[in-house]
Design a protein around this motif. Structure first.
Motif, PDB file in Angstrom:
ATOM      1  N   SER A  64      -1.912  -0.279  -8.278  1.00  0.00           N
ATOM      2  CA  SER A  64      -2.555  -0.519  -8.808  1.00  0.00           C
ATOM      3  C   SER A  64      -2.811  -1.228 -10.870  1.00  0.00           C
ATOM      4  O   SER A  64      -3.541  -1.668 -10.803  1.00  0.00           O
ATOM      5  N   GLU A 104       0.821  -1.233   0.063  1.00  0.00           N
ATOM      6  CA  GLU A 104      -0.121  -0.070   0.295  1.00  0.00           C
ATOM      7  C   GLU A 104       0.520   1.373  -0.314  1.00  0.00           C
ATOM      8  O   GLU A 104       0.579   2.327  -0.677  1.00  0.00           O
ATOM      9  N   THR A 105       1.901   1.645   0.792  1.00  0.00           N
ATOM     10  CA  THR A 105       2.891   2.284   0.587  1.00  0.00           C
ATOM     11  C   THR A 105       3.824   1.636   0.346  1.00  0.00           C
ATOM     12  O   THR A 105       5.088   3.394  -0.216  1.00  0.00           O
TER      13      THR A 105
END
Length: 342
Positions: A256, A163-164
């Motif tokens: 993504s 995510e990061t």
């Protein structure tokens, strides 16, 4: 997948410093070191490479054409006592033209990092043996995998947070597993590190399993997350890795983004690609690590030159890194999260 050399037709026995040698290789119980020792008697050998995936054919590269010719005359079709009496069959091997990536005739695929001409990127073929490859695959398959959207992963030392695109350096998972100790030892003597070996203290490993058709979105490993040297070992299957240098701005794909199509629409991009065969080790350092995005196209089949290279049922990569302590102070500010205002 063959390296960047090919056999000429018998009707065109063009001499070269490279010899294609059949009936010789790990598959028949002859190591690359043994072959180099035998051929070095005829002149300086600058490399011994697998000619294909059989393990029974190699390319021996001399620095001089005359040395290759002397070895050819002495060994071709004759029993070699130093290799257990095995009869070797040879032809001269000539450089293979750079190949084209499927769907983009303007982009060549390099087989050697020297052809790629990106500072700090180096490729070593046959970094591990076929036996070591199987041992590593068996070791990770005996441990639990974590499933992502399109691939499976394992993390050691510190978990990579997708995510990061960073790690939590406060959450230590433990020492790296013992089954990679031989790899770490060999990395310590990796060529091209020069005076930087004292800073090479790897403490993070991510294992990725890619099924056919699954690649990697374009990205630069976060500067503040990891130190300069990033090693990637390819196992089980081959792939093409593309590198992109964005001349203006600091385009950063989101996790993504999978196919890189937005990047293709950007102007002022330098694009290069290299073929990564199984058992090869890739080093990203310097400019190649800090300023070039790397990307694995999402293809089930790659067209490399005149050859169709089908992705194997799996490709497994071992990525070795050192978690950074403190901000990055590299010379590539426009790509550096430690030095770019958000």
């Amino acid at each position: 997948m063959r390296p960047r050399f090919t056999r000429p037709k018998e009707s065109n026995p063009e001499k070269s410093p490279n010899l294609y040698v059949a009936n010789c290789g790990p598959k028949v119980g002859i190591s690359y070191d043994d072959m180099e020792s035998v051929f070095a008697k005829f002149g300086e050998v600058i490399g011994v490479h697998a000619a294909d995936e059989t393990g029974a054919r190699v390319i021996v590269c001399f620095s001089e054409v005359d040395s290759a010719g002397t070895a050819f005359e002495a060994l071709n079709g004759n029993p070699c006592r130093e290799l257990g009496g095995r009869t070797l069959h040879m032809r001269y091997s000539v450089p293979r033209p750079k190949a084209k990536v499927r769907g983009n005739d303007s982009l060549s695929v390099s087989f050697l990092s020297s052809e790629l001409e990106i500072p700090g990127i180096y490729l070593v073929r046959d970094f591990v043996t076929a036996e070591q490859e199987q041992e590593l695959l068996q070791a990770v398959d005996a441990r639990p995998w974590k499933s992502l959207a399109k691939r499976r992963v394992q993390h050691y030392g510190y978990e990579f947070l997708y995510e990061t695109r960073n790690v939590d350096s406060r959450q230590f998972l433990g020492e790296l597993p013992s089954f990679v100790s031989p790899i770490l030892e060999k990395i310590s003597s990796f060529p091209h590190l020069d005076d930087n070996k004292s800073r090479l203290k790897i403490d993070q490993l991510t294992v990725n399993e890619y099924p056919p058709g699954v690649g990697l979105s374009p990205h630069i490993d976060t500067h503040s997350a990891f130190d300069e040297f990033i090693f990637s070992l390819s196992l089980a299957g081959p792939c093409i890795m593309e590198f992109r240098r964005y001349q203006h701005g600091t385009w950063r794909p989101q996790p993504s983004e999978d196919n890189g199509t937005e990047a293709d629409k950007c102007s002022n991009i330098i694009r290069k690609a290299i073929f990564l065969p199984p058992r090869s080790m890739l080093l990203l350092s310097g400019e190649g690590r800090y300023a070039w995005h790397h990307y694995i196209p999402h293809h089930k089949i790659d067209l490399v030159g005149e050859q169709v290279v089908k992705r194997c049922k799996r490709r497994v990569s071992f990525t070795f890194r050192k978690v950074r302590r403190g901000p990055c102070c590299c010379n590539y500010r426009q790509y550096c999260d430690s030095q770019t205002e958000t």
